[in-house]
Each structure stands twice: as structure tokens, then as C-alpha cells.
Design a protein around this motif. Sequence first.
Motif, PDB file in Angstrom:
ATOM      1  N   SER A 273       0.845  -1.182   0.000  1.00  0.00           N
ATOM      2  CA  SER A 273       0.000   0.000   0.000  1.00  0.00           C
ATOM      3  C   SER A 273       0.883   1.236   0.000  1.00  0.00           C
ATOM      4  CB  SER A 273      -0.922   0.008   1.218  1.00  0.00           C
ATOM      5  OG  SER A 273      -0.166   0.063   2.411  1.00  0.00           O
ATOM      6  N   ASN A 274       0.300   2.357  -0.395  1.00  0.00           N
ATOM      7  CA  ASN A 274       1.092   3.585  -0.469  1.00  0.00           C
ATOM      8  C   ASN A 274       1.399   4.154   0.910  1.00  0.00           C
ATOM      9  OD1 ASN A 274      -1.672   4.208  -0.135  1.00  0.00           O
ATOM     10  ND2 ASN A 274      -1.358   6.299  -0.891  1.00  0.00           N
TER      11      ASN A 274
ATOM     12  N   THR B  80      -9.006   1.311  -3.436  1.00  0.00           N
ATOM     13  CA  THR B  80      -8.725   2.495  -2.625  1.00  0.00           C
ATOM     14  C   THR B  80      -9.721   2.517  -1.470  1.00  0.00           C
ATOM     15  OG1 THR B  80      -7.877   3.755  -4.507  1.00  0.00           O
ATOM     16  CG2 THR B  80      -8.599   5.005  -2.591  1.00  0.00           C
TER      17      THR B  80
ATOM     18  N   SER C 220      -6.588  -3.404  -7.264  1.00  0.00           N
ATOM     19  CA  SER C 220      -5.956  -2.218  -6.670  1.00  0.00           C
ATOM     20  C   SER C 220      -7.019  -1.307  -6.060  1.00  0.00           C
ATOM     21  CB  SER C 220      -5.135  -1.468  -7.722  1.00  0.00           C
ATOM     22  OG  SER C 220      -4.165  -2.290  -8.313  1.00  0.00           O
TER      23      SER C 220
ATOM     24  N   VAL D  64      -6.032   5.066   1.633  1.00  0.00           N
ATOM     25  CA  VAL D  64      -4.999   4.067   1.354  1.00  0.00           C
ATOM     26  C   VAL D  64      -5.254   3.437  -0.011  1.00  0.00           C
ATOM     27  CG1 VAL D  64      -3.879   1.959   2.151  1.00  0.00           C
ATOM     28  CG2 VAL D  64      -4.818   3.582   3.816  1.00  0.00           C
ATOM     29  N   LYS D  65      -4.209   3.403  -0.839  1.00  0.00           N
ATOM     30  CA  LYS D  65      -4.284   2.751  -2.143  1.00  0.00           C
ATOM     31  C   LYS D  65      -3.520   1.428  -2.078  1.00  0.00           C
ATOM     32  CE  LYS D  65      -4.664   7.140  -4.634  1.00  0.00           C
ATOM     33  NZ  LYS D  65      -4.080   8.025  -5.676  1.00  0.00           N
ATOM     34  N   TYR D  66      -4.229   0.321  -2.217  1.00  0.00           N
ATOM     35  CA  TYR D  66      -3.633  -1.018  -2.147  1.00  0.00           C
ATOM     36  C   TYR D  66      -3.258  -1.508  -3.541  1.00  0.00           C
ATOM     37  CZ  TYR D  66      -5.394  -1.276   2.651  1.00  0.00           C
ATOM     38  OH  TYR D  66      -5.635  -1.037   3.975  1.00  0.00           O
TER      39      TYR D  66
ATOM     40  N   ARG E 265       0.626   3.295   5.449  1.00  0.00           N
ATOM     41  CA  ARG E 265       0.079   2.385   6.456  1.00  0.00           C
ATOM     42  C   ARG E 265      -0.369   3.127   7.705  1.00  0.00           C
ATOM     43  NH1 ARG E 265       3.611  -2.806   7.614  1.00  0.00           N
ATOM     44  NH2 ARG E 265       1.794  -3.066   8.982  1.00  0.00           N
TER      45      ARG E 265
END
Length: 613
Positions: free
Chosen positions: A245-246, A289, A287, A256-258, A248
Motif C-alpha cells: 500500500s502507499n 482504494t 488495486s 490508502v491505495k492497495y 500504512r
Amino acid sequence: MKKQLPVILLGAILSFNAHAQTILGVDVYHGDDPITWSSAKSAGYGFAWCKSTQGTTYTDPNFATNMSAGVTAKEYMGAYHYATPENDSAVTEAKYFVKIAGSYMKPGFLPPALDLEDPVSGPTLASSFTSAALTAWVNTFCSTVQSLTGVAPLIYTEGSIANYLQSSVTKYGLWTADPDGSTTATPSSTYLGVWKTWMFKQYSWNANVPGLASSPNSDADVFNGDSTAFKTLIGGSAVTPAFTSNVRSGCVGLVVKYTDKSTSTGTITGYKWTFQGGSPATSTSASPTVTYTASGSYNVSEVVTSTTGKDSITSTAYINVIPTASLPMSETFQSSTFPPAGWTLNYPSPGDSAWQLCTAVGYSSTQCMYFPANCGNSGNIAGERQQIYTPDFSFTGVTNAQMSFEVAYEPSNLTSTPAYSDTLVIYYSTDCGTTWNQIYSKGGATLCTTGSTTGAGTDVVTMSRGKCFQPPSTSAWRKDSISLSAVNGQSSVMFSFENRSGWGNMTYLDNINIDVASPSSIQAIVDNYKVKVYPNPSKGLFTMQIQNALSTHEKLHVGVYNLLGEQIFAESSNNNSELAIDMSTQANGIYFYRVMTEEGNKFVAEGKLVVQK
């Protein structure tokens, strides 16, 4: 391995060469590069260990590249460590190995391996160690790796060492060096030593392995078992779920972008995510968000389906949404819970050391926060930076904030090159940790609170490095204060306490306070003191005269701050005395001083200093 800096590449494939149950692989190091893994795999070499580390400072320059390329070629990879017990402790080497290669010590990868050979130059291991001592070193290394990763390592060695070790090492599998050229012959007792069986055999030092630049002088290995046993050993599956993720950690409203990072022996056909505390709570995107609107620590789960299988992963407390706390703040570290409620540890690399709860000593107590890995039995962590973050505070309406804390520190050695000393740095952030602004930095002799270095009587003997600092009394501590005028009126403020290690000595912090009210409303102003500063303005050299009408002997703390609130001068002084304040290195401008009593923390005086050169 026959090379001093060998790299072993174990790419496990489950379609084998003409010998249906003969599972072959290679071991390589950077001298075998460049390597075309697809060619090695097509030729039937189905596993590979890559050398990662040697001793406590060396990392094979091509380790990461080889591991990544091997995984891409769908080989099962592993890492090994070249031991130097004649130079370093087993714990230090094991921790360094895990720090560099720990991400590959998990299901789906070969077990980590210890490469135990006689030094290329110098005495043999049998000449340098008794059998019991060498056995103890090996067991300590392996048990440390296992405790840190949950994976029991293998031991690579040759016959003479295998016979010199004691039987307690046999709880770890044997990878024997027996280059007889045969992939089917069982090694004799000459090569097995105290082991009754073997797991891998290095059968050649001169193999012709397609794809390896070192061929026909490559190392080749064979597994002692069939494909079922091999799959059981690596513990992997047809699908290996993974994600990144970008971010944590962040404040309420965190986005959060996974990104899915799963691998499979087949084609991935679907995802199912579950986000505790998140919105949305589930997703089938590769992906997604997700937004978090409440503080807390949250789990993230992912189920991955492919044409060859299905597996899942759950990361506990993966997301930390920082809570908002009320001012004033007072943290005394007297609870058994650490980090304190709402505080967050940040150590950027797996295996890094961290701030911890000290239960042996504190300032006028038996507990505080400290950073023990600067000394003790940790490996050399010089250059590493680890932080602990406070909760998020609102300074709306605040116009006169100050942070104070007790610190205790003593450098290990300031005269060596490099010096064994450490630095404490404090930052604030007004955007929930996206950017940080420094407000305090002291290290070495400046951070030192005892006026001494090793051998001055304030050290205690602990762990493998001998003397590590432990403050013997309150006199070994110092109270430091920081003006927080830079965050006046801000709606969201976090603070970071950072240890910058020089592998010097333990740093202790206690009684961290943020005082936000005006001095007259929270503490008695000391009317008996008279403070004069002259000349003012000056070219940078000021004299502060402090007089107390009652002639008491209370100790005072004097701090000078720039317009950003950064403390640039701090000194202790007695009343009825004169204190020299040297600002000659500072730029022209206006600075602020504040005088407080040290023990009672009462406000004495404050004012401006003007530097005009």
C-alpha cells in the motif's frame, strides 16, 4: 561452497528433467552472473539459493536482482549466509542475515541456509574453536534466525566440519558438500558427520548449467526426496498472496491505495479483500482504494484465486489511524503497555530496532522509554533512523506552548573514527506525518548528560559489547525544553522522536510534557528572581545575570529559541550567578530566551535577544 562469497540459487520447479524424481538446482554468487533463469529452469535445474550476506556488513551485490529474476522465472528461491564465526558473534550475524534476506524466509521459499566453511585464509575453524564452542555458535545462529522468522535454517558444510560438530546441530537439516558428480549416490558418513541423513547434496563444482555465465564451472545440487517432499519443505502453494500500500499510517480520513503483489503458478482470476474499519469494507479489485474515518489499528485480508489454486493472507494491525489526543500532554511511561496509547512505532526496514519500554530505570522512577539497540547485543546499526510518533493534537487557540522532557545519554567513544555516538532529533508535522519539521537535534557530547564518556563510573556491564550506559541517579539526567511557537493555532500536530544511531550507547527519555497554557495560569511565577541581559543588542556574546532575593540555591534552566521555535542554546545555571550566552555563530535577528526552575519547572523570566553584527 567452494567460493568465499558464494551465492546459492534454488529455483524450485515442479516439472523435472529426465530423472523424474531427481530434483536438481544450483548455487551461485555474483561471480556466476549474468544468469538467464529461464534457461536454467528449462534445463531441469529447479531450485536455487542465492547468497545474500557474509559476516555483518557484506551483501552480495546481485542478491536482490537474482532473487527477483528467479521469482519472475517462477522458481522457488532461497537465501544463504556465509559465516565468519572467527570474526563476529552468532547473534549479530543472524540478525544481519535476516535484515537483508528476511523477506524471503517464509512459505513458498527454500529454507534459509548457513554456509559454514573454513576461512579462505588463516586458521581452520577447528583450530580456532573447540568442538563445543563451534557447535554453540552454529546453534545460536540457527536458533536466532528461527526465532526471528519462524523458519528453521539448513546448514551447508563439508565432511571435516560435519564430523567436528556435536550432535545437537542435527535438529537442523544438512546440505552436504560432496562433489562426486553423482545425482543419485548417497553421501558416506565421511560427509554426513554427526548427521544420520541429508537434505541436499552439492554434487558438482564443475556443472554445465545453461543460463549461468560460470558454466561449465557451476555449482549444482540435488534434493534428497521426491516432489511431494520438496513441496512440503518449501511450504508453498500454487498461489502466494501478497500486497502493498502507499501508506500504512495517518490521521482520521486516511486514504490508502492497495496494490496486489500475489504470484501463482497459474493465472490469477479473482480477488476478495476485507478491510476492517475501512470504506468500502470489501472489494474485488486488484488495486482498491479505501478510506478510514475512525482512529484505531485495522486488519487487512486478501483472498486470491487462480487457475491452479486459492490462498489467503491476513495482515494484523496493518493500518494505523492515529487518534486525536487532548492537550496538555504528560507521558511518564509508567504503564506496562508500550507504545503508550495512541503512540506509533516506525522502523522503516524489517528487523530494525525500535524504541522500547525500559523497566530498570527512569527519572525518579523505575520506567522510561529508551533505545537499547545503540548498545547491547544488537548488530552494528550505525546510520539507521527509527522513530516513535505521538498522537495528533489540536493547537487551535494555543499561543504559548512548550515541550519539556528528561533525557539521559552518555557517548560510548567520541575519539574513534567513526565516533560511536548517537543523536536525538525531534520533529513536528502539521499534515499527519506527510512532512516533518525539525525542532530539536542533539548528539554526542551535546546530548551527553553526564559530562563524561565510557569508564566514568556511570556505565553498567550488559550484553556482548561490555559497557552500556544506564543512568545511576537523577543527576545523570537533564531536562530539555523546546518552544512550540511554530505550531501555534495549528489544528493538527504530531511529534516524532527519532533515534539516529551511531552504534554508540543507550538513549533514555522520560516525563515528556506539552504545556499549552500561559505560565501564570499553570505555575507560580517566581517573583523573587531578577534577570538582566547585557549588552543587548550585541554582536552575539551576551551575559545573563540572575539574582534571587531569597538567596536559595535552586538550579535554573536557560533556553534560547529562534523564530521557528527551534532551541539553539540550553544551559543550566545557579541563581545569583552570571551565564555567558554565545550566539556569535547565529545570523543577525531576534531570538527569545526563557528561564525556568529545573526541579519545580516554574517560570522565571523570558525576553528577547537581538544579534547585530
